[in-house]
Structure formats: structure tokens, C-alpha cells
Design an enzyme around this catalytic site. Structure first.
Site, mmCIF file in Angstrom:
data_model
loop_
_atom_site.group_PDB
_atom_site.id
_atom_site.type_symbol
_atom_site.label_atom_id
_atom_site.label_comp_id
_atom_site.label_asym_id
_atom_site.label_seq_id
_atom_site.Cartn_x
_atom_site.Cartn_y
_atom_site.Cartn_z
ATOM 1 C CB SER A 54 35.659 33.054 35.338
ATOM 2 O OG SER A 54 34.848 33.666 36.323
ATOM 3 C CD GLU A 55 32.873 35.558 33.393
ATOM 4 O OE1 GLU A 55 32.443 34.843 32.474
ATOM 5 O OE2 GLU A 55 32.831 35.231 34.593
ATOM 6 C CB THR A 56 37.953 41.520 35.080
ATOM 7 O OG1 THR A 56 38.793 40.549 35.710
ATOM 8 C CG2 THR A 56 38.235 42.888 35.676
#
Length: 286
Positions: A54-56
Site C-alpha cells: 500500500s505504501e513505500t
């Protein structure tokens, strides 16, 4: 021949952190490139797309004199000015890599939304909820779409409000945690909206609320545990007297996760926290 060739790749410290759960692999995972200096925006976005999380996040030297470090937050498709579980996971990775805050008891994270304070309390990291950039009533046409997307009668949406603090969340209050858990969403009906649903548990002693967050059109249409939404929801619920000054949220239950978000109002701040655990560490060639 390109006049501005991309910088040569090199090995950089990398970690994958599970956020908002004390149990490994039952929270919300975050990929963190601990040393991102010299990376272009295009290369960051490409890597974030490849991780398929979902996020990096990418940690960089700060540009503000008060900040301990700077972070850039990417989904698979875009950069966010702020997000909750990336804030806590990035702080965890920075501290684990040997980062020393300039001030005792609190570190300052610089992101596109500004400076965010992060503190350690009872072994958990917590961030100070940023101010909402948009709040207030949701239009009836959007509420009808949300009701259809949740497969609920419009009358069962007890209240709704915009909760924008980076992501453009719409918060929806239902009667009970059981009702939240029973939702089988129709993503097509609420395409283009980011919807967070919250309902209270009847008994004290465990979580006060169950939360689910839906992001139609995203690769992960239901987020396991969502710091930004819970930060906005806390401001809404505590501000309207629907929640006490301190409570715990369960999220990710229907996905087999054990997300726990701890909320506390202290003075003018609302702190949103949880446990982070490192699951993968090593290097990445970027």
C-alpha cells in the site's frame, strides 16, 4: 545519448516493517528505503510500484532545521503528502538504523504535509494527528453512493464527514462494530471515493471501535490498518463526544490481521500509535 543519465544504482539499507500490530505479519506492512539520497522521483515511484504494498517510504536528510529526517511516501501509483502507518513505520526504521532524535522523547519527521511529531510511549510509537485540511458534511449524492457501496440502507449511515489530512477520507459512523464487520462492499458503487467506516463495540475491556477502510480502484481495495483515517476519525469522534479521550481501535479483522490502533487526546494533541515490528531487513539495489 541522454544529457542527464539516471544515477548509478547502489546497494541501500532496506527494511520491511509491520505496523499497528504486536504480532508479526498481522499488521500493515511498509517498505522503507533507509538511505534514499540521490534517488529521482521517477525511480522512487517505480520501486514503490514494484513492491506492490500500500505504501513505500524513502528516508532522506531533512531540509527543515527542526526535523530529524525527511520522508517521501509513495503508493503504487502516486506520492502522498502524509500517511499514518508510513509515518510510524518510517520512524521505527530510522530509529532502528541508529537515528538519534535532536530532542529527548520526541522525533520530528519532515514530509510534504509539514512537520509531524512522533513520540515513544509504553514501547509504542505515536504521531500527533495533523490538522484536517477538509472536514464537514458529505453531499447526499456521495452518501447514496457510499450506502450502495456498503450494501446498507441510507438510513443506517448514522453520520458522515470529510476527514482529509492527506488522503481524502470520508468517515462514516455505523451503529455497531458487528455491522462494520458484516459489510461486503460493492467497490464499483463507490469508485473514486476513499471511505472509512467505524462502529462501537458494546463492552469495555477490549477495543472500543472496529474500523474498515475501503479504497476502490486501488490494488489493495481494503486497507489492513490505516493511521491517517484513524487520526481523522479520532478528531471527529472525540470532538463530538462519541469517543472517550483514550481508546483502542481494532482493524483488519476480516482480513485475518490483528491491527490495534491506540488513540489518546492530551491537551491540544491527539496521538495515534501502535506497535511496529521489523520483518525483513537487508539491502536493495537502487
Amino acid at each position: 545519448m541522454s544529457l542527464n543519465p539516471a544515477p548509478a544504482r547502489r546497494r541501500r539499507p532496506f527494511t520491511q516493517v509491520d505496523v499497528f500490530s504486536a504480532e508479526h505479519y498481522r499488521g500493515n506492512p511498509l517498505a522503507v528505503v533507509v538511505d534514499a539520497e540521490g534517488l529521482t522521483t521517477a525511480r522512487m515511484q517505480q520501486f514503490a510500484n514494484w513492491t506492490n504494498l500500500s505504501e513505500t517510504t524513502f528516508l532522506l536528510p531533512p531540509t527543515h532545521p527542526d526535523a530529524d529526517y525527511r520522508v517521501r511516501i509513495f503508493t503504487a501509483h502516486e506520492e502522498f503528502p502524509f500517511a499514518g502507518h508510513p509515518t510510524l513505520g518510517s520512524a521505527h526504521a530510522w530509529l532502528e538504523a541508529g537515528g538519534i532524535p535532536k530532542r529527548d522523547g520526541v522525533l520530528i519527521q519532515e514530509c510534504a504535509a509539514g512537520l509531524v511529531r512522533v513520540k515513544c510511549d509504553d514501547g509504542r510509537l505515536a504521531f500527533a494527528a495533523p490538522p484536517l485540511t477538509r472536514s464537514g458534511p458529505v453531499g447526499e449524492e456521495q452518501l447514496q453512493r457510499i450506502a450502495a457501496g456498503l450494501r446498507l440502507p441510507r438510513t443506517e449511515l448514522l453520520d458522515a464527514t470529510w476527514l482529509v489530512n492527506g488522503p481524502e477520507w470520508i468517515g462514516v459512523l455505523l451503529e455497531s462494530a458487528a455491522q462494520v464487520l458484516s459489510i461486503r462492499p460493492d467497490y464499483f458503487a463507490m469508485d473514486g471515493l476513499k471511505v472509512g467506516v467505524i462502529g462501537p463495540y458494546p463492552d469495555a475491556g477490549g477495543p472500543g471501535f472496529e474500523v474498515r477502510t475501503f479504497i476502490p480502484g486501488d490494488a489493495a481495495a481494503e486497507d489492513p490498518v490505516t493511521g491517517s483515517f484513524n487520526a481523522g476519525a479520532a478528531q471527529w469522534l472525540i470532538g463530538t463526544g462519541r469517543a472517550p479521550a483514550s481508546y483502542m481501535v481494532a482493524q483488519g479483522t476480516v482480513l485475518g490481521r490483528a491491527g490495534r490502533v491506540h488513540v489518546e487526546s492530551a491537551g491540544s494533541d491527539i496521538w495515534v500509535g501502535g506497535t511496529s515490528t521489523t520483518c525483513i531487513s537487508g539491502t536493495v539495489l537502487l
